[in-house]
Design a protein around this motif. Structure first.
Motif, short mmCIF file in Angstrom:
data_model
loop_
_atom_site.label_atom_id
_atom_site.label_comp_id
_atom_site.label_asym_id
_atom_site.label_seq_id
_atom_site.Cartn_x
_atom_site.Cartn_y
_atom_site.Cartn_z
N UNK A 1 46.38 46.85 42.35
CA UNK A 1 45.33 45.66 42.34
C UNK A 1 44.25 45.87 43.32
N UNK A 2 43.32 45.11 42.78
CA UNK A 2 41.99 45.27 43.79
C UNK A 2 42.51 44.89 45.09
N UNK A 3 43.51 43.73 45.20
CA UNK A 3 44.05 43.33 46.78
C UNK A 3 44.59 44.45 47.32
N UNK A 4 45.54 44.99 46.55
CA UNK A 4 46.24 46.21 47.17
C UNK A 4 45.31 47.26 47.61
N UNK A 5 44.22 47.55 46.90
CA UNK A 5 43.38 48.71 47.37
C UNK A 5 42.64 48.06 48.50
#
Length: 250
Positions: A22-26
């Motif tokens: 996810x964008x949050x993980x990235x």
């Protein structure tokens, strides 16, 4: 003078085997990688310039404040943002830090310099794509700072002897002893060496299975940390001067 700079941007590659990251993980990966860079800079008491990608700058408020509080420069990296978006993020970040943002870096999308000047930037540090064939594409270029449209234009550095550029890929792939010799020899000929690395190069690619080309997957993660640590130790040992971009220019 050695100008050490880092581009803070999320890795864009897809994950292997169809796994979703996810964008949050990235964003968290970018944050953790940057903290690793900051730890190494602290150990060697070295100041650097951090070019934060426009689209994630507002999401990294605490990290940006931490970078600035340690005495490093905050500048911007424009991937594909509009002038209006840049203006809004610039104002937001300046209010956050209570400091002027002087520099911007561009690669694929390059906005007009006169427009950047209207946004009250003082310098532009543009870079090129760094793929496996890049070092062989151009064997000569201007390495002096020029004034254009009221802005200082900072070129990428290139070794006058090996003709290799000082981009992220060259740092990643070259043996440290060769890289050190390249820096030493270049400073005999040029007034400065501009080095830039990307935050994503410090990612643990064994933990995060991103699908990137083989030649780009070599010597990343902890090996990049060790390499940066070795470079800074050598710089201090040789008593070479380093500077934030804005200090060197002004």
């Amino acid at each position: 003078m050695i100008l050490l700079t880092f581009n803070l941007l999320n890795i864009e590659a897809d994950a292997k085997n169809g796994v979703e990251i996810s964008d949050e993980e990235r964003l968290k990966i970018t944050e953790n990688n940057t903290k690793a860079i900051l730890r190494i800079l602290d150990i060697h008491d070295t100041k650097a310039s951090f070019f934060v990608e426009i689209s994630i700058a507002q999401k990294l408020q605490n990290l940006i404040k931490a970078i600035s509080s340690k005495g490093h420069e905050i500048a911007f990296y424009n991937k594909n943002s509009s002038l209006q978006e840049i203006e809004e993020i610039k104002k937001f970040t300046q209010d956050l830090l209570e400091k002027q943002i002087r520099g911007i870096r561009q690669k694929d999308v390059k906005l007009a310099q006169k427009d950047l000047k209207l946004l009250e930037f003082n310098y532009v540090s543009n870079i090129d794509n760094a793929n496996i064939l890049f070092p062989f594409k151009r064997l000569k270029r201007d390495t002096e700072i020029n004034e254009e449209d009221g802005l200082s234009i900072i070129p990428e550095s290139i070794s006058p002897y090996s003709q290799l550029p000082y981009n992220d890929f060259v740092f990643q792939i070259l043996p440290m002893k060769y890289y050190q010799n390249m820096v030493f020899e270049t400073l005999k000929n040029d007034e400065f060496v501009l080095i830039y690395l990307n935050s994503w190069q410090f990612t643990d690619f064994k933990k995060y299975q991103f699908d990137i080309p083989f030649y780009r997957s070599l010597f990343l993660g902890r090996k990049m940390e060790d390499k940066l640590d070795a470079l800074l130790a050598w710089i201090n040992e040789k008593e070479m001067a380093t500077s934030r971009m804005k200090d060197y220019i002004f």
